[in-house]
Motif scaffolding. Structure first.
Motif, PDB file in Angstrom:
ATOM      1  N   VAL A  62       0.817  -1.217   0.000  1.00  0.00           N
ATOM      2  CA  VAL A  62       0.000   0.000   0.000  1.00  0.00           C
ATOM      3  C   VAL A  62       0.851   1.267   0.000  1.00  0.00           C
ATOM      4  O   VAL A  62       0.299   2.377  -0.065  1.00  0.00           O
ATOM      5  CB  VAL A  62      -0.953   0.038   1.221  1.00  0.00           C
ATOM      6  N   LEU A  84      -7.296   2.932  -5.150  1.00  0.00           N
ATOM      7  CA  LEU A  84      -7.658   1.607  -4.641  1.00  0.00           C
ATOM      8  C   LEU A  84      -7.687   0.578  -5.757  1.00  0.00           C
ATOM      9  O   LEU A  84      -8.035   0.882  -6.913  1.00  0.00           O
ATOM     10  CB  LEU A  84      -9.009   1.671  -3.942  1.00  0.00           C
ATOM     11  N   ASP A  88      -7.312  -4.714  -2.739  1.00  0.00           N
ATOM     12  CA  ASP A  88      -7.457  -4.037  -1.448  1.00  0.00           C
ATOM     13  C   ASP A  88      -8.775  -4.424  -0.762  1.00  0.00           C
ATOM     14  O   ASP A  88      -9.010  -4.034   0.390  1.00  0.00           O
ATOM     15  CB  ASP A  88      -7.422  -2.516  -1.619  1.00  0.00           C
TER      16      ASP A  88
END
Length: 120
Positions: A62, A84, A88
């Motif tokens: 991330v 995103l 995720d």
């Protein structure tokens, strides 16, 4: 009893953004280590980001997309999630502990109940 309550999850398209919040019911000293974890179906829970007075750390998966912050005056932890991706998708949990070691080990003193994030 300390309670951690997450909010801000939801469904979003790939490339979108969400901001998760974690409100803490009692005063958590600024020296506490706090973190965000996530668990996808069929997978183990993994840490996403950690923050304590020494700094903040983000998982490689991330890094550059998610940012952990905290507002000690409001007893609130945040996770800003940008760009995103479908991978995720998971239940996201906040956690708090008296030491970073506990959070890194996945054994914090307190857990929230989780908030679902779905990316399609």
């Amino acid at each position: 009893q300390v309670q951690l309550v997450e909010s801000g999850g939801g469904s979003v398209q790939a490339g979108g953004s969400l901001r998760l919040s974690c409100e803490i019911s009692l005063y958590i000293y600024s020296s506490y280590c706090m973190g965000w974890f996530r668990q996808a179906p069929g997978k183990e829970r993994e840490w996403v980001a950690i923050i304590d007075p020494a700094g903040s750390w983000h998982a490689d998966s991330v890094k550059g997309r998610f940012t952990i912050t905290r507002d000690n005056a409001r007893n609130t932890l945040y996770l800003q999630m940008n760009n995103l991706k479908p991978e995720d998708t998971a239940m996201y949990y906040c956690a708090a502990a008296t030491s970073r070691g506990k959070v890194v080990a996945g054994r914090p003193d307190y857990w929230g109940q989780g908030t679902q994030v779905t990316v399609s």
